[in-house]
Design an enzyme around this catalytic site. Structure first.
Site, PDB file in Angstrom:
ATOM      1  N   TYR A  15      -2.031   4.564 -17.056  1.00  0.00           N
ATOM      2  CA  TYR A  15      -1.823   5.992 -16.761  1.00  0.00           C
ATOM      3  C   TYR A  15      -1.735   6.800 -18.057  1.00  0.00           C
ATOM      4  O   TYR A  15      -0.771   7.520 -18.294  1.00  0.00           O
ATOM      5  CB  TYR A  15      -0.548   6.194 -15.924  1.00  0.00           C
ATOM      6  N   TYR A 140       3.466   3.129  -1.550  1.00  0.00           N
ATOM      7  CA  TYR A 140       2.676   2.722  -2.716  1.00  0.00           C
ATOM      8  C   TYR A 140       2.200   1.282  -2.501  1.00  0.00           C
ATOM      9  O   TYR A 140       3.019   0.395  -2.253  1.00  0.00           O
ATOM     10  CB  TYR A 140       3.486   2.805  -4.024  1.00  0.00           C
ATOM     11  N   ASP A 240       4.038  -5.498   2.677  1.00  0.00           N
ATOM     12  CA  ASP A 240       3.764  -5.576   1.243  1.00  0.00           C
ATOM     13  C   ASP A 240       5.089  -5.846   0.541  1.00  0.00           C
ATOM     14  O   ASP A 240       5.892  -4.938   0.331  1.00  0.00           O
ATOM     15  CB  ASP A 240       3.130  -4.256   0.782  1.00  0.00           C
ATOM     16  N   LYS A 269       3.995  -9.568  -8.360  1.00  0.00           N
ATOM     17  CA  LYS A 269       5.061  -9.297  -9.340  1.00  0.00           C
ATOM     18  C   LYS A 269       5.905 -10.544  -9.680  1.00  0.00           C
ATOM     19  O   LYS A 269       5.527 -11.278 -10.572  1.00  0.00           O
ATOM     20  CB  LYS A 269       5.918  -8.122  -8.870  1.00  0.00           C
TER      21      LYS A 269
HETATM   22  C1  LIG Z   1       3.177  -3.148  -7.934  1.00  0.00           C
HETATM   23  C2  LIG Z   1       2.835  -3.051  -6.513  1.00  0.00           C
HETATM   24  C3  LIG Z   1       1.522  -3.249  -6.054  1.00  0.00           C
HETATM   25  C4  LIG Z   1       0.365  -3.491  -6.993  1.00  0.00           C
HETATM   26  O1  LIG Z   1       0.475  -4.680  -7.701  1.00  0.00           O
HETATM   27  P1  LIG Z   1      -0.363  -4.864  -9.071  1.00  0.00           P
HETATM   28  O2  LIG Z   1      -0.064  -6.265  -9.484  1.00  0.00           O
HETATM   29  O3  LIG Z   1       0.160  -3.829 -10.015  1.00  0.00           O
HETATM   30  O4  LIG Z   1      -1.782  -4.653  -8.746  1.00  0.00           O
HETATM   31  C5  LIG Z   1       1.285  -3.175  -4.697  1.00  0.00           C
HETATM   32  N1  LIG Z   1       2.279  -2.938  -3.816  1.00  0.00           N
HETATM   33  C6  LIG Z   1       3.563  -2.754  -4.218  1.00  0.00           C
HETATM   34  C7  LIG Z   1       4.625  -2.508  -3.201  1.00  0.00           C
HETATM   35  C8  LIG Z   1       3.878  -2.783  -5.581  1.00  0.00           C
HETATM   36  O5  LIG Z   1       5.127  -2.559  -5.982  1.00  0.00           O
END
Ligand SMILES: *Cc1c(COP(=O)(O)O)cnc(C)c1O
Length: 422
Positions: A15, A140, A240, A269
């Site tokens: 960014y 997100y 997610d 993550k």
């Molecule tokens: C960080 C994140 C993503 C994206 O993961 P990247 O490894 O950065 O591509 C997707 N969903 C959530 C909820 C996240 O916190």
């Protein structure tokens, strides 16, 4: 020429412009929950490297897992080939999530792409033409194009890529607060399902904590309702858990707060303890069987670095550390300290709200514009945090020392005070 000059010439940062408009910290090394800068300063880490480094940096067992695997086989293509580390990792993930079928991929955003593709293929396999997704305001789910298309349209990059992105269906986000009355958002959700059930393949959400779209903690009751509605209308529930997974909210997965299982889960993550890039999309056996028994019969995705053995090895060891169990006690303790120390921010004029759960602590300001100043103040005072917009927050490694966590929170509050009195 020193490397910092090379960075300014050639490296595009997240960014950011090239060269960066703000100063970047030059980091030399890490250890446990410390970051060491080239100029000799030490910062306490309040970010755990975008919430991934759950056991802290340079953990001897995680380092060993990578080194040992590097000697055996650093990488092998996954097409047509199986290897032990991937199968051990997948079976561990299946056991932990209560799901069955594991697709390993490179990053969180990619796992979201794969989840969306899987949902579409599942519905196709059932003879249904369902190509839309329901998502939440403030959501997100990542930065790749399809993942972006299920991010909050007002609060993300939609406006930049506007007409390129597919249009999905956004419903009211659950009310702020773990015990908040969420009857209004549930009502909105019921209406959305009723209106769109025929065109919707899946409902994607971040369980209990909406992360980068606003650090919003909400009532697990909403999740239970989401599960119920998805089952009723045969819409896949996609949880997610990339940010919330592996203990960040105090449970292994945030879905556990509602005792529900999604049809599809995405993990990333913390999966490798934050040491290598890897993510996973995991589905129920029902979903993988439906796709596997369809005419097409295969899931159409296959990244070059799928199932990378180095990443699998360190992920297995990270899961071993979690299985040994002290994370739960540590996260409870972190939660207690956040609660105590954040309360001192409550009375400040420019503070709108404070909230915390598990290893996550958030101060929301009334005003957008102060993030960079607050970050700079914290760095000057030996603490690394990276606020965005109105949100000053910290997500720490579970191994952080009490006094270091207290110092992070105190420094965040001092930074806010310094701005308030200016
Ligand atoms: C960080 C994140 C993503 C994206 O993961 P990247 O490894 O950065 O591509 C997707 N969903 C959530 C909820 C996240 O916190």
């Amino acid at each position: 020429m020193n490397w910092i000059e090379l960075d300014r010439q050639h490296v595009w940062h997240p960014y950011n412009s090239l060269p960066s408009k703000s100063d970047l910290l030059s980091v030399k090394s890490t250890d446990k929950t410390s970051i060491f800068l080239e100029d000799g300063r030490e910062l306490i880490d309040g970010m755990s490297s975008w919430w991934s480094c759950i056991h802290g940096y340079n953990h001897p067992r995680l380092i060993k897992a990578i080194k040992d695997q590097a000697d055996i086989m650093p990488h092998i293509m996954f097409g047509g080939i199986a290897h032990e580390k991937a199968s051990i990792l997948a079976s561990k993930l299946a056991k932990l999530t209560g799901l069955n079928s594991v697709f390993l991929c490179d990053s969180g955003s990619v796992s979201v792409e794969v989840a969306l593709k899987t949902a579409i293929q599942y519905q196709e396999a059932k003879g249904l033409k369902k190509y839309k997704f329901i998502s939440l305001e403030h959501a997100y789910h990542g930065d790749t194009l399809a993942a972006m298309s299920v991010c909050d349209p007002n609060n993300s990059m939609h406006s930049i890529y506007g007409s390129y992105l597919p249009k999905h269906i956004f419903t009211q986000a659950p009310e702020l607060g773990f015990t908040a009355d969420c009857s209004s958002s549930i009502k909105a959700l019921e209406d959305t399902f009723l209106k769109h059930e025929k065109e919707v393949a899946g409902f994607i959400l971040e369980p209990v904590v909406q992360g980068a779209g606003g650090m919003r903690i909400y009532n697990p009751e909403f999740l239970r309702k989401a599960r119920e509605l998805c089952s009723k209308y045969d819409i896949l529930l996609i949880a997610d858990e990339i940010a919330t997974g592996f203990g960040h909210t105090g449970k292994m997965f945030a879905c556990d707060w509602a005792d529900i299982k999604p049809d599809i889960m995405t993990l990333g993550k913390g999966l490798t303890g934050g040491y290598m890039t890897m993510a996973a999309m995991i589905t129920s056996k029902e979903v993988s069987d439906t796709i596997s028994n369809s005419n097409l019969g295969i899931l159409m995705h296959g990244p070059t670095f799928m199932g990378n053995p180095l990443a699998c090895s360190v992920a297995i060891e990270s899961l071993n550390l979690l299985e040994e169990g002290s994370w739960q006690k540590n996260v409870l303790n972190i939660e207690k300290i956040f609660k105590e120390e954040l309360s001192y921010a409550k009375e400040l004029n420019i503070v709108k709200d404070i909230r915390n759960i598990g290893a996550i602590g958030v101060i929301e300001l009334k005003d957008e514009s102060k993030a960079q100043e607050i970050q700079d103040y914290c760095v000057e005072h030996g603490v690394w945090i990276r606020p965005f917009g109105k949100l000053i927050y910290s997500i720490v490694a579970y191994t952080i020392k009490d006094e270091d966590l207290r110092r992070i929170i105190k420094t965040m509050i001092d930074a806010i005070k310094s701005i308030e009195t200016r």
